[in-house]
Design a protein around this motif. Structure first.
Motif, mmCIF file in Angstrom:
data_model
loop_
_atom_site.group_PDB
_atom_site.id
_atom_site.type_symbol
_atom_site.label_atom_id
_atom_site.label_comp_id
_atom_site.label_asym_id
_atom_site.label_seq_id
_atom_site.Cartn_x
_atom_site.Cartn_y
_atom_site.Cartn_z
ATOM 1 N N THR A 52 0.830 -1.207 0.000
ATOM 2 C CA THR A 52 0.000 0.000 0.000
ATOM 3 C C THR A 52 0.864 1.256 0.000
ATOM 4 N N ASN A 53 1.894 1.274 0.841
ATOM 5 C CA ASN A 53 2.797 2.433 0.868
ATOM 6 C C ASN A 53 3.487 2.628 -0.472
ATOM 7 N N ASN A 54 3.885 1.536 -1.100
ATOM 8 C CA ASN A 54 4.530 1.606 -2.401
ATOM 9 C C ASN A 54 3.571 2.189 -3.442
ATOM 10 N N THR A 55 2.320 1.743 -3.427
ATOM 11 C CA THR A 55 1.323 2.247 -4.371
ATOM 12 C C THR A 55 1.074 3.734 -4.146
ATOM 13 N N LEU A 56 0.949 4.139 -2.886
ATOM 14 C CA LEU A 56 0.734 5.564 -2.584
ATOM 15 C C LEU A 56 1.931 6.409 -3.008
ATOM 16 N N SER A 57 3.116 5.887 -2.803
ATOM 17 C CA SER A 57 4.328 6.592 -3.216
ATOM 18 C C SER A 57 4.385 6.740 -4.740
ATOM 19 N N GLU A 58 4.031 5.675 -5.444
ATOM 20 C CA GLU A 58 4.004 5.726 -6.913
ATOM 21 C C GLU A 58 2.986 6.760 -7.396
ATOM 22 N N ARG A 59 1.840 6.805 -6.728
ATOM 23 C CA ARG A 59 0.793 7.770 -7.127
ATOM 24 C C ARG A 59 1.269 9.201 -6.878
ATOM 25 N N ALA A 60 1.899 9.440 -5.755
ATOM 26 C CA ALA A 60 2.410 10.779 -5.454
ATOM 27 C C ALA A 60 3.476 11.179 -6.474
ATOM 28 N N SER A 61 4.334 10.251 -6.819
ATOM 29 C CA SER A 61 5.378 10.523 -7.801
ATOM 30 C C SER A 61 4.768 10.838 -9.169
ATOM 31 N N ALA A 62 3.767 10.049 -9.568
ATOM 32 C CA ALA A 62 3.103 10.292 -10.850
ATOM 33 C C ALA A 62 2.395 11.641 -10.845
ATOM 34 N N SER A 63 1.746 11.977 -9.748
ATOM 35 C CA SER A 63 1.054 13.275 -9.649
ATOM 36 C C SER A 63 2.041 14.434 -9.753
ATOM 37 N N ALA A 64 3.163 14.306 -9.063
ATOM 38 C CA ALA A 64 4.173 15.366 -9.114
ATOM 39 C C ALA A 64 4.737 15.503 -10.525
ATOM 40 N N GLU A 65 4.978 14.374 -11.183
ATOM 41 C CA GLU A 65 5.505 14.426 -12.551
ATOM 42 C C GLU A 65 4.479 15.028 -13.508
ATOM 43 N N MET A 66 3.214 14.709 -13.319
ATOM 44 C CA MET A 66 2.159 15.276 -14.170
ATOM 45 C C MET A 66 2.051 16.792 -13.972
ATOM 46 N N LEU A 67 2.156 17.237 -12.739
ATOM 47 C CA LEU A 67 2.117 18.677 -12.471
ATOM 48 C C LEU A 67 3.289 19.367 -13.149
ATOM 49 N N LYS A 68 4.456 18.779 -13.049
ATOM 50 C CA LYS A 68 5.647 19.337 -13.691
ATOM 51 C C LYS A 68 5.443 19.445 -15.204
#
Length: 165
Positions: A52-68
């Protein structure tokens, strides 16, 4: 007569001790089963938390990359629009440039989202495998059934009959 009474008592005592020993062994096996079951569930819960932590981390990373990428796309469009305005260029060529910049942005967003979904599915598959491994671990230890007293009673009665001869 005294010897016969001792034989009867010994036969009954032997059957009772045998039954008690079988009951003790069943209780110990069931305690071992329960200990194994609890350890397997605790290990699975730890693994689920990690997934679960890994999935949440991946989602946060994807969100940050999308914002960038959104910010980069907005800057690129603004720069192109400003440059075309300063150069006196208007019309279809500017529209085509803006369309191309938007298409590049859309492909980048789709790539990021697809990458995230792939990682999320891999985590879901790992959680499923963890579940099946946990069930296998629990089922690898046999539960004992309570022993039937009937064989011990028959054995005791056999001793009584044998002593009476």
């Amino acid at each position: 007569m005294c010897v016969m009474a001792l034989g009867i008592i010994a036969g009954i005592a032997q059957a009772a001790v045998g039954f008690a020993g079988a009951q003790q062994q069943a209780n110990e096996q069931n305690a071992y089963y329960e200990q194994n079951r609890k350890a397997a569930i605790a290990a699975a819960n730890d693994r689920y938390a990690s997934i679960t932590n890994n999935t949440l981390s991946e989602r946060a990373s994807a969100s940050a990359e999308m914002l960038k990428k959104r910010i980069e796309a907005a800057k690129a469009k603004a720069t192109a629009f400003t440059a075309s305005g300063e150069g006196g260029v208007t019309g279809l060529s500017v529209d085509a440039l803006m369309g191309d910049l938007q298409a590049q942005h859309d492909r980048q967003m789709e790539s990021i989202e697809l990458n995230y979904e792939t990682k999320k599915q891999a985590n879901m598959d790992e959680a499923d495998a963890t579940y099946h491994n946990t069930i296998g671990r629990i089922n690898s230890v046999r539960q004992a059934s309570n022993p039937s007293p009937l064989p011990f009673i028959v054995s005791g009665l056999g001793s009584v009959v044998g002593a009476m001869k």
